[in-house]
Design an enzyme around this catalytic site. Structure first.
Site, PDB file in Angstrom:
ATOM      1  N   GLU A  44     -52.085  15.583  22.913  1.00  0.00           N
ATOM      2  CA  GLU A  44     -52.843  15.268  24.112  1.00  0.00           C
ATOM      3  C   GLU A  44     -54.079  16.148  24.232  1.00  0.00           C
ATOM      4  O   GLU A  44     -54.065  17.312  23.842  1.00  0.00           O
ATOM      5  CB  GLU A  44     -51.934  15.428  25.332  1.00  0.00           C
ATOM      6  CG  GLU A  44     -50.903  14.312  25.331  1.00  0.00           C
ATOM      7  CD  GLU A  44     -49.877  14.417  26.439  1.00  0.00           C
ATOM      8  OE1 GLU A  44     -49.459  13.372  26.922  1.00  0.00           O
ATOM      9  OE2 GLU A  44     -49.521  15.541  26.809  1.00  0.00           O
ATOM     10  N   CYS A  79     -60.075  20.154  26.955  1.00  0.00           N
ATOM     11  CA  CYS A  79     -58.917  21.002  26.668  1.00  0.00           C
ATOM     12  C   CYS A  79     -58.216  20.357  25.475  1.00  0.00           C
ATOM     13  O   CYS A  79     -57.754  19.220  25.567  1.00  0.00           O
ATOM     14  CB  CYS A  79     -58.022  21.042  27.905  1.00  0.00           C
ATOM     15  SG  CYS A  79     -56.465  21.896  27.620  1.00  0.00           S
ATOM     16  N   CYS A 134     -44.902  23.127  19.865  1.00  0.00           N
ATOM     17  CA  CYS A 134     -45.178  24.569  19.827  1.00  0.00           C
ATOM     18  C   CYS A 134     -43.890  25.311  19.506  1.00  0.00           C
ATOM     19  O   CYS A 134     -42.807  24.863  19.867  1.00  0.00           O
ATOM     20  CB  CYS A 134     -45.723  25.037  21.179  1.00  0.00           C
ATOM     21  SG  CYS A 134     -46.295  26.755  21.158  1.00  0.00           S
ATOM     22  N   CYS A 138     -42.284  29.649  25.444  1.00  0.00           N
ATOM     23  CA  CYS A 138     -42.569  30.246  26.752  1.00  0.00           C
ATOM     24  C   CYS A 138     -41.769  29.452  27.800  1.00  0.00           C
ATOM     25  O   CYS A 138     -41.767  28.224  27.788  1.00  0.00           O
ATOM     26  CB  CYS A 138     -44.064  30.166  27.072  1.00  0.00           C
ATOM     27  SG  CYS A 138     -45.066  31.096  25.895  1.00  0.00           S
ATOM     28  N   CYS A 148     -43.424  26.630  30.136  1.00  0.00           N
ATOM     29  CA  CYS A 148     -44.374  25.672  29.552  1.00  0.00           C
ATOM     30  C   CYS A 148     -43.661  24.418  29.051  1.00  0.00           C
ATOM     31  O   CYS A 148     -42.665  24.500  28.328  1.00  0.00           O
ATOM     32  CB  CYS A 148     -45.136  26.340  28.414  1.00  0.00           C
ATOM     33  SG  CYS A 148     -46.298  25.227  27.610  1.00  0.00           S
ATOM     34  N   SER A 151     -57.373  30.199  23.514  1.00  0.00           N
ATOM     35  CA  SER A 151     -56.357  30.851  24.339  1.00  0.00           C
ATOM     36  C   SER A 151     -55.107  31.096  23.507  1.00  0.00           C
ATOM     37  O   SER A 151     -54.630  30.206  22.807  1.00  0.00           O
ATOM     38  CB  SER A 151     -56.043  29.940  25.527  1.00  0.00           C
ATOM     39  OG  SER A 151     -54.969  30.455  26.270  1.00  0.00           O
ATOM     40  N   HIS A 211     -49.586  36.989  32.012  1.00  0.00           N
ATOM     41  CA  HIS A 211     -48.523  36.651  32.986  1.00  0.00           C
ATOM     42  C   HIS A 211     -47.688  37.828  33.482  1.00  0.00           C
ATOM     43  O   HIS A 211     -47.062  37.723  34.532  1.00  0.00           O
ATOM     44  CB  HIS A 211     -47.608  35.539  32.470  1.00  0.00           C
ATOM     45  CG  HIS A 211     -48.336  34.289  32.075  1.00  0.00           C
ATOM     46  ND1 HIS A 211     -49.270  33.697  32.885  1.00  0.00           N
ATOM     47  CD2 HIS A 211     -48.298  33.534  30.942  1.00  0.00           C
ATOM     48  CE1 HIS A 211     -49.760  32.621  32.273  1.00  0.00           C
ATOM     49  NE2 HIS A 211     -49.197  32.498  31.096  1.00  0.00           N
ATOM     50  N   CYS A 251     -52.246  22.618  32.944  1.00  0.00           N
ATOM     51  CA  CYS A 251     -51.726  23.523  31.912  1.00  0.00           C
ATOM     52  C   CYS A 251     -50.213  23.451  31.806  1.00  0.00           C
ATOM     53  O   CYS A 251     -49.527  23.516  32.813  1.00  0.00           O
ATOM     54  CB  CYS A 251     -52.031  24.969  32.246  1.00  0.00           C
ATOM     55  SG  CYS A 251     -53.722  25.388  32.254  1.00  0.00           S
TER      56      CYS A 251
END
Ligand code: SAH
Length: 350
Positions: free
Chosen positions: A93, A106, A113, A117, A120, A196, A221, A338
């Site tokens: 995406e 973005c 991934c 995390c 996420c 990032s 974070h 995000c």
């Protein structure tokens, strides 16, 4: 029969050499390169200044793998989320984000991934593969076209904040950025690109050594190891002291200020001790802090902290001369914010 090679895996020199090896002139390689990257065509037939025979001969030897827009969702605030199908059927995406009079893309760097995390949505898809440079580049081309169509302006900024960890697909991300920034490609300024990362010290140092010209953002974070490790398992391998050392190395070499991305969660990092730890860390290196709004993923494990807790961060950071922005999410009604990119659609990758 052997599968044909993706022509965009070739460098310009390799393309020139290919023509020479077939008894043709090297400059044909430059022309084809311009069609493939600058004009981003999907079919050899569209290369109109190339002879019919040469186009045929290219199509006998190569394919042009390209991404296809599979699905588009437009949010009330103008955000556009694209599900893009890769040549092997996997989906990633990319999001067009309207920001005042600019447009930001973005983009994703991996399918899924591996970093897990806890907050996420992409973490729920296991990492399937890295994206190739052309697959990263194509996302930018698609968003640029949408920006021209819907906003009558070119794309102005790119953030690598879609799916995946860019520094775990280092070579391909750098190759894509190279294409995005050269005049042969899209000619965008690297100053308008931000990568990032969860913060992988070794790779951050490598970026500095490679003298990259784009910006770096780190998903922090928490400035307290115990808390950060709970939210981001990578912190167990690379604790904050190692991250800080790598960031200081980056700053010494590049003189470019880093951005910390930071979500404040209820009952996790909303105490004064959390604020103080962040201030202490920020005083050790030139940074800017983006306090980003949490986008709940379905399980309800985490909640965005109260506005007072966020304001307490702002007050304390500003009192210490640290630049801080509060970032509100875009495209929430379509799960484009995000960490939400894998939500709901699960994008057909099961
Ligand atoms: N792997 C890279 C880039 C992808 S994530 C990285 O970690 O930086 C892009 C940003 O979104 C990161 O700052 C990440 O921490 C944040 N993010 C992830 N899930 C989120 C969520 N549910 N709400 C708000 N931000 C989130």
């Amino acid at each position: 029969m052997k599968a044909k090679q993706d022509i965009r895996a070739l460098t310009k020199t390799e393309l020139r050499d290919f023509f020479v090896s077939k008894g043709q002139q090297a400059f044909r390689g430059n022309q084809v390169y311009e069609w493939l990257w600058g004009k981003a065509v999907h079919h050899f037939e569209d290369m109109t200044n190339i002879s019919k025979e040469t186009r045929l001969f290219l199509s006998e030897n190569f394919v042009i793998n390209h991404i296809k827009v599979d699905h588009i969702q437009r949010a009330a605030d103008g955000t556009i989320k694209n599900a893009l199908k890769l040549h092997d059927g996997l989906v990633v995406e990319s999001v067009l984000i309207p920001v005042k009079n600019r447009t930001t893309a973005c983009v994703s760097s991996q399918v899924g991934c591996s970093l897990n995390c806890k907050f996420c949505a992409t973490a729920r898809l296991k990492r399937m593969r890295n994206l190739n440079p052309d697959e990263i580049y194509d996302q930018v081309v698609v968003i640029n076209q949408q920006s021209l169509l819907y906003r009558h302006q070119k794309l102005s900024n790119i953030v690598f904040m879609g799916m995946g960890e860019p520094l775990l697909n280092y070579n391909n991300v750098l190759a894509a950025i190279d294409k995005i920034t050269t005049d042969d490609g899209l000619g965008m300024s690297p100053k308008r690109i931000t990568v990032s990362t969860v913060g992988i010290p070794k790779m951050i140092k490598k970026l500095a050594d490679d003298e990259v010209k784009f910006n770096l953002a780190v998903s922090l974070h928490s400035a307290i190891d115990e808390i950060r490790s709970k939210m981001m398992p990578i912190n167990e391998v690379s604790p904050i002291a190692d991250l800080l050392e790598a960031l200081q190395y980056w700053y010494t070499k590049t003189k470019r200020r880093i951005t910390f991305e930071y979500v404040v969660w209820n009952g996790i990092n909303d105490r004064q001790a959390d604020v103080d730890a962040l201030v202490t860390l920020c005083r050790k290196i030139p940074v800017k802090v983006n306090l980003i709004e949490y986008n709940a993923i379905d399980d309800g494990l985490f909640q965005q902290a109260a506005p007072e807790a966020i304001q307490n961060y702002v007050k304390n950071l500003e009192a210490n001369g640290i630049v801080v922005n509060v970032r509100h999410s875009r495209g929430k009604d379509i799960d484009a914010a995000c960490g939400q990119l894998a939500n709901k659609s699960a994008v057909g990758n099961e």
